[in-house]
Structure formats: C-alpha cells, structure tokens
Design a protein around this motif. Structure first.
Motif, PDB file in Angstrom:
ATOM      1  N   GLN A 482      36.247  97.703 -23.106  1.00  9.57           N
ATOM      2  CA  GLN A 482      37.264  97.185 -22.186  1.00  9.57           C
ATOM      3  C   GLN A 482      38.438  96.580 -22.940  1.00  9.57           C
ATOM      4  O   GLN A 482      39.594  96.726 -22.510  1.00  9.57           O
ATOM      5  N   VAL A 483      38.166  95.935 -24.063  1.00 13.36           N
ATOM      6  CA  VAL A 483      39.260  95.303 -24.797  1.00 13.36           C
ATOM      7  C   VAL A 483      40.164  96.362 -25.411  1.00 13.36           C
ATOM      8  O   VAL A 483      41.399  96.203 -25.446  1.00 13.36           O
ATOM      9  N   ALA A 484      39.584  97.475 -25.890  1.00 11.39           N
ATOM     10  CA  ALA A 484      40.415  98.550 -26.434  1.00 11.39           C
ATOM     11  C   ALA A 484      41.248  99.189 -25.329  1.00 11.39           C
ATOM     12  O   ALA A 484      42.445  99.455 -25.509  1.00 11.39           O
ATOM     13  N   GLN A 485      40.630  99.434 -24.185  1.00  8.85           N
ATOM     14  CA  GLN A 485      41.363 100.015 -23.067  1.00  8.85           C
ATOM     15  C   GLN A 485      42.503  99.103 -22.618  1.00  8.85           C
ATOM     16  O   GLN A 485      43.585  99.578 -22.264  1.00  8.85           O
ATOM     17  N   ALA A 486      42.256  97.803 -22.657  1.00  7.38           N
ATOM     18  CA  ALA A 486      43.317  96.854 -22.292  1.00  7.38           C
ATOM     19  C   ALA A 486      44.461  96.923 -23.295  1.00  7.38           C
ATOM     20  O   ALA A 486      45.640  96.921 -22.917  1.00  7.38           O
ATOM     21  N   ALA A 487      44.134  96.991 -24.570  1.00 10.36           N
ATOM     22  CA  ALA A 487      45.181  97.067 -25.603  1.00 10.36           C
ATOM     23  C   ALA A 487      46.015  98.326 -25.437  1.00 10.36           C
ATOM     24  O   ALA A 487      47.248  98.299 -25.580  1.00 10.36           O
TER      25      ALA A 487
END
Length: 807
Positions: A482-487
């Motif tokens: 999720q953090v990569a997708q947010a970035a």
C-alpha cells in the motif's frame, strides 16, 4: 505316389497341390481380375481334395487357395473390377498376394510395373495473399511424383507404381508435423504472427531439402537484405527497414514487425507489400534491445517518453546520425555525467558542499530541467539529505511557490527537520505528523512518514507538489504494498528517490524505485522479469550490462572509498564464539528439529519466506538459550551466554581505551539479556529501539564527549537515518543473510564526520548456521552489483540456500 481306391476303383494320390488360376485383363475404366478353377480339376471329392486329370491318369491332389475360393470351389469363377484410381492397390497388394497362392496371367500391356525402389516423401504446396499463408502437405512417391497418399490410399498419378511402406510414411508425416506443424492431407491457414512463424519454419525446412511448391516460394520468401533507416525530428523519431529483393523490387518492413519477429526468435519478417524477408540480424544484435525500448516508450504516449530520450541520443550516435540540438543537449546523461552544467546552488544554502556533492546537485538539477526523475544511491554517509536539500528551488511567492514533499521513516523525521533548518534556513518547514497533523499551505518543505503517506494518500495527492522525495526509498521495494502504491499515486513535477541500498535482495526492488521516479522506464513487472531479472539470475551474458545501460542516466551511486578518501578506513572483523557444552547440546537439538521441519516445508512446496521463520530458533540458539520458547526464569537471573560474555569482554577493553561502541541486534529480547551483564561489568550505556520516546535526546547523550561508551540499538529502529560518529566500534550480535542490513548498521558510525578508523565486529558462533550465513552474504552482494556495479549475475535466496544453511 500312393495307390488308393475311389468309389471302388484304384486311384493314385500325389503330394503335389493344385490351385485356381487368375487372369488380369484391361477394361475401359481399369482392370478386371478373374479367379477360376484350374482346367485340369475334374471334381472335388473331399473338402480341400480334388481329382485332377494328368498325362498319367487321374490323380488326387490337395487344393490351394481355398480361403479365396471355398473348399469345394463353389465361389468360382470370381470376378472383381479395379478402376484406374485403385490400380496401385491391385499392383502392389492384390496381385502379390494372389501370386503367393496361384498362377496369375496378365493379359494386358496397360498394367503399370511395381517400383520397389521409390520411397515416400512430403511435398508442401504454398499459396499466399499479403501476410497470410495457406499450406497443404501431401505424402508422395517419386520425384516427380508418380503416386500420392490420399485418405490412407495410394493414388497413381502416372508411371511406375510404388510399393507402399506405411512405417516410413508415418516417419515422414511425424517429421512434417514437427518441422512445420502440418498434417498430410489437411489444408492449414496462417495469419498475422502465426504466418511469420510459419514462414521462418518453412524457410528452414527448405534449407533441409524439403520440397515446397505452389505460387509462393520465390516471391513470398524474398532474399532481400533489409537496412535500418532512422529519422529524428526534435526529440521524436521514426525507424523503417527497407531493401531490394533478388528480382530488383524495393521492399520494406515495419519496425515494430521486425522487433516482434526478433523477440520471438524468428528468422523472417513480413514485408509491407506481402511476403517475407530475412531479419537484419547484425543490426538487431547490436541495437535491438535499445530500439525495442524506444518503440515501447513511443507506444505509451503520442510522443517519445522523456525517459527514452537518452537512449535515442545513443542510437543516433551508434548509427552516425546527427542528433537534433534538444536531443544533443542530453549528452551528459549518456557520457557518464561528464559535461554537466555547474550546479546552481541556493543563495541561502548554509553548507560548503564537497566536490562530489556539488556534482550530485548538478545532476539533480539537470534531471529536473529535462523532466526526468532520479535515484540518488550514494553509499550511506555521503550526505544524500544535504544534496537533496541543496537541489530544491529557492523560495518564491504566490503562484510561483515550489513546494516539496519529503517522505521518510518516522525515525528520521526530526533529523530531516534539523538538517533542513540548518542547511536551508530560507525554507518554511512543516512536519506533517501526529494525531493533530495539518498541512501548512505556506510551507515550502513538508516532511511526513511512510505510515502517513499510506493513511493520508488522498489528502497528499490533492496537493500540488513541485518535488516529491522518498528517503530510505527501499521502503517501497515491494511494489504491491500500500505504501508503494501511495507513492506512485502522488503527482509531482520532479521525483527523487534516496537510498544507499536500492537493491537489497531482488532486482524487483530496483524496478519499484525506478517506476516511482520514471514510470515506464523498465516496462511492466512481468516484462522486467522476462528481460532482465530472470536472465541476470541465470547468468545470461550481457543481461546485466543492458540493465545498467538502461538505468545509468537515472541512477547516481558513489562509494565512500571513491569520493571520500579522507574518510578513515573501515575494518571488518569476525569474532568467533565457542559455544559451551550446554549451549552446543541445545543448538544440536534445535538444529535436528529445524532441519526436519525445513525439509518438510520445502518438500511440500512451502515458500522461502515461511522457511525463513523456521530458521529463527536456530539463529536464536546461537546467541542465547534464553531466547528460545519455553525458557523459564527472569532476565536478571539468567547467566550470560558465551556470545554476550565475549561481547562484554570486548566492550570493556574498548571503553578502557576511550572508544565508543554500537551494539546491534535484530531482537530487543537479546538486548534485554545484555543489559544486566553490562551493569554488572560497570559499563554505562543508552538504548535505542522502537519504544524509545525521545530518540534525539538518546542520540545526543551518546554523541556527547562525556556520554556513555555503549549504545544498544535494535536493528529496525537504528538501521537508518542516524549519525553516530562518536562510535568507532560496531558489534553485530546476530548476522543475517542480507548484507545490506549489516552495512546500514555499520554506516551509522562510518560516515562523513568520522575522524577515527571504524572496526565492525561480526559475532559468529563457531560451527553453526551463522558461519554459513557469512558465506551466503557474499553471494547476495552480487544482487546490487548486477544493477549498479560490475557483476553479471544476481542471486536471490533459494530453497537450496536454505538447506545449505543447515549442512
């Protein structure tokens, strides 16, 4: 000859036999075969026995061929017609069978002769319209054909009649199916890509003396030599392939079709006006991968994507084509960053940059102007934060305000604020953190954590950002997180990734960072895996070089030994720990259970990550028996393990010589076990782990000249973002297979600002899994080298690696 009585009369019997007679005659439409009784047979006296008239009188003889005529010749005469289409069966099958049983008289000159020397072969008939091919294969005998096999029957075409060999016919049909995918007697059609593949197979088939007929071979398989024609306008390009066929006709092929056929391992490419020609193999071997990337980049947008322009410039150079000015301006990116314009530093930058740091800022500014993102992958401790801050635009008011969002681990948020306030006092800094967090609309620099990036993704994406910086960007190494997708989703004009370890274990981690900075540069994940990750892992020659060439303009990595020669040396030492008898017994028992469990998991198809968990207890047994499940007793009452005893001995000597030490462990419970032993030895210490409330105060206390000589640090909490140059000794209590994790810990002390040599101690239990981990670490270093260094092969943790740790 014997004498018998027949109906009361003397009669002789002979061992000879008599058979019917066959005659073959021509008819209007073919041939007639008639089987009739022998003219000397007087009568049948018994089934299979006849009275035969001879010159010596009547004699009893046995009858042959009764299975054809009946034991009493009641089926005779028998006549059968054979049309000319069936004459092959008559000549090669019927008559030979009859001749084994009776005399055959051929009463016509029209009956062909059997040819036993003719062998079956395949003949392929080709017709073609545009890029489509129609193929019909047939089994024939003779050259030119005198017969063909049709629906498992031999059809005579004229001339001699071959004797069929069905076993060899099957072999020919099997080869035809294997070579061309054709089935004898069945017409097959090939369109688009299938036609190109079939044309390649057909050309190879012809090269092995296979017979191809029809209207296509000469004009459809054109032996034309195709040449690449490059045209560049601005920063866009077109590429065509053209040539002249043997008949003097101009031919051409679409570049995408050429590259697609090359990727599929074919020899031919469809021509735009129909037919196929050989691929330009030499051009593709030298430039194919680059052209493939350029075509892919152009498909994604109406014009060439910005990240592909350096590759286009390199292609222009390779083909000796004059590059347009705006393309030629990118030369520093393909020349190893030579010729970069001098960095334009902010007027209020409160720092004196080293030469390599100025070069880094110049590179970042160049990327920003070119509309490209970058990965600043300098070795840990070389000042990536300072370079990033120095590259930020100067403060402007109103609509010209250039806002920057920095995302970093929570543990280094305050460090970013301190360095921003110190080095860029002109920037208004907002720390977006805590339960009451708010975005300051007037802030030039907003600092937040990865956790909040994930939670507040929509709010952050709604803001207008000029620059987006990810610090310790290996955090987004899993692109599905999720953090990569947010970035990926936060819009920004310029994207920068900061990481001293852009590749820790797998090349997919590099894909994630470059997808963040320059989406599309490495294609999709499956495409990246097929083109780079798997070929590099398999050691395919040139694969790593192609990857480095692709990413080189967008990744800047300098090592301390290359750019900071004044930095004191780092020495790595392995401290071998001899386990006590009781510790050895415990270790061996855990090892036996772990080996059984691990083999069972992997044998049942369990994942590598699940198997890693099984190794946990074995590693803990190397450090302290009290870490194992089922241990009874308080920490204070637990005697020190051999490893902790040796650690304290070295810490005492280091402190006596006025050295400060960092002690890292992945387990806070191991640090708990070390604390009472340190107190008993009179060694003062501070501790930093995930539960530490005031990290800055702990760091400042240790960094102070009068501060304690020892800092206990959990690897997760202290592996990144800390400047602990007061220490010159580093102790790693529990080694692990990923060397990047240990390097991050060691570089807390070995960084710019360190004035004393740094000694890194790895504490390893003798004859244990930890020794094998050290050997595995050397293999894992090849991962980063494949993408960023000199290696041409990358490794990842495999089932064999895991089982090897127990051997």
């Amino acid at each position: 000859m014997k004498y018998l009585e027949l109906n009361g009369k003397a009669c002789r019997a002979s061992a000879e036999s008599v058979s019917p007679r066959a005659r073959v005659e021509a008819t209007k439409n073919g041939f007639r075969v008639t089987i009739e009784r022998h003219p000397d047979v007087l009568r049948v006296v018994l089934p299979g026995v006849a009275l035969v008239k001879t010159s010596e009188g009547d004699v009893l003889k046995s009858l042959r061929g009764t299975e054809l005529t009946g034991k009493r010749l009641q089926n005779l005469p028998s006549t059968r017609e054979y049309p000319k289409a069936k004459s092959a069966e008559l000549i090669t099958t019927i008559l030979p069978a009859l001749r084994e049983k009776m005399d055959v008289d051929v009463l016509t000159d029209e009956l062909p002769q059997a040819a036993r020397h003719l062998r079956p072969r395949a003949e392929v008939q080709i017709t073609q319209e545009g890029g489509s091919i129609s193929a019909f294969a047939v089994l024939v005998y003779g050259d030119p054909p005198v017969a063909r096999v049709d629906n498992d029957e031999l059809v005579i075409l004229g001339g001699a009649v071959p004797v069929r060999d069905t076993a060899e016919e099957k072999q020919v049909a099997d080869r035809l199916r294997e070579d061309l995918g054709l089935i004898p007697g069945r017409r097959q059609h090939f369109h688009a890509e299938a036609a190109t593949e079939f044309a390649t197979r057909l050309d190879r088939y012809r090269g092995r003396s296979g017979r191809v007929t029809g209207d296509a071979p000469e004009r459809f398989l054109r032996k034309a030599e195709l040449h690449a024609q490059l045209a560049v306008s601005g920063s866009d390009f077109s590429l065509t392939f053209s040539g002249e066929s043997d008949d003097g006709k101009a031919v051409s092929a679409d570049a995408a079709a050429v590259l697609k056929a090359w990727q599929q391992g074919l020899d031919l490419v469809p021509l735009t006006d129909g037919g196929f020609a050989p691929l330009p193999a030499d051009f593709l071997s030298r430039h194919g991968h680059r052209v493939l990337m350029l075509l892919s980049a152009k498909e994604q947008k109406e014009e060439l994507a910005a990240y592909a322009k350096p590759q286009l410039l390199q292609l222009c150079r390779d083909l000796d084509y004059p590059a347009p000015p705006e393309l030629a301006a990118l030369a520093p990116l393909v020349d190893g960053f030579d010729g970069l314009p001098e960095a334009t530093l902010p007027k209020r930058l409160n720092a004196e940059l080293r030469h390599y740091q100025e070069a880094g800022v110049a590179w970042l500014g160049f990327l920003r102007q070119a509309g490209l993102g970058g990965v600043l992958a300098d070795d840990m401790g070389l000042g990536k934060t300072l370079q990033a801050l120095a590259s930020l635009p100067e403060v402007r008011g109103g609509d010209q305000r250039k806002r920057t969002l920095v995302v970093c681990p929570t543990s280094v948020l305050m460090n970013w604020r301190r360095e921003a306030n110190k080095f860029r006092p002109d920037l208004c800094v907002c720390v977006y953190h805590g339960a009451k967090r708010e975005l300051d609309p007037d802030a030039d620099l907003v600092l937040t954590s990865y956790a909040l990036l994930r939670l507040d993704r929509d709010a952050l994406a709604a803001e207008k950002w000029d620059t987006l910086i990810l610090d310790e960007a290996q955090t987004i190494k899993n692109p599905d997180s999720q953090v990569a997708q947010a970035a990926f989703s936060i819009p920004a004009e310029f994207r920068l990734s900061l990481s001293g370890t852009p590749v820790e274990n797998r090349l997919d981690e590099l894909w994630s960072q470059l997808h963040f900075t320059n989406p599309g540069l490495l294609g999709g994940r499956s495409d990246f895996d097929a083109r780079f990750a798997r070929p590099i892992a398999e050691g395919q020659s040139g694969a790593a070089q192609r990857l480095r060439a692709r990413i080189a303009p967008f990744v800047l990595r300098r090592l301390k030994r290359d750019v900071a020669p004044e930095l004191p040396p780092r020495t790595d030492v392995t401290l071998y720990v001899e386990l006590s008898d009781s510790e050895r017994a415990t270790y061996d028992a855990v090892r036996a259970a772990t080996e059984k469990e691990l083999a069972s998991q992997l044998g049942a198809g369990g994942s590598v990550l699940a198997a890693l968990e099984s190794l946990l207890r074995l590693r803990q047994a190397c450090c302290h028996p009290a870490l194992l499940p089922g241990h009874v007793g308080s920490v204070s009452d637990t005697p020190p393990s051999s490893k902790i005893a040796l650690l304290v001995d070295h810490l005492e000597r280091a402190a006596a010589e006025s050295h400060k030490s960092l002690v890292f462990s992945q387990w806070t419970s191991l640090l708990d076990l070390a604390e009472p032993v340190l107190r008993a030895a009179g060694l003062d210490f501070v501790r930093l782990d995930g539960s530490t409330a005031n990290r800055d105060a702990v760091v400042q206390a240790f960094q102070a000249e009068s501060g304690p000589p020892v800092m206990l640090i959990s690897l997760k909490a202290g592996g990144t973002g800390l400047n602990l140059t007061a220490a010159d000794h580093v102790f790693l209590l529990d080694p692990w297979w990923n060397p990047a994790v240990e390097d991050q810990a060691a570089d807390r002390a070995h960084r710019i600002g360190q004035e004393r040599p740094v000694i890194v101690h790895r504490m390893v239990a003798e004859d244990s899994v930890e020794e094998r981990i050290l050997a595995l670490q050397e293999q894992k270093r090849a991962i980063a080298d494949a993408a960023l260094g000199e290696a041409d092969k990358a490794l990842s943790l495999t089932r064999e690696d895991l089982l090897g740790l127990l051997s």
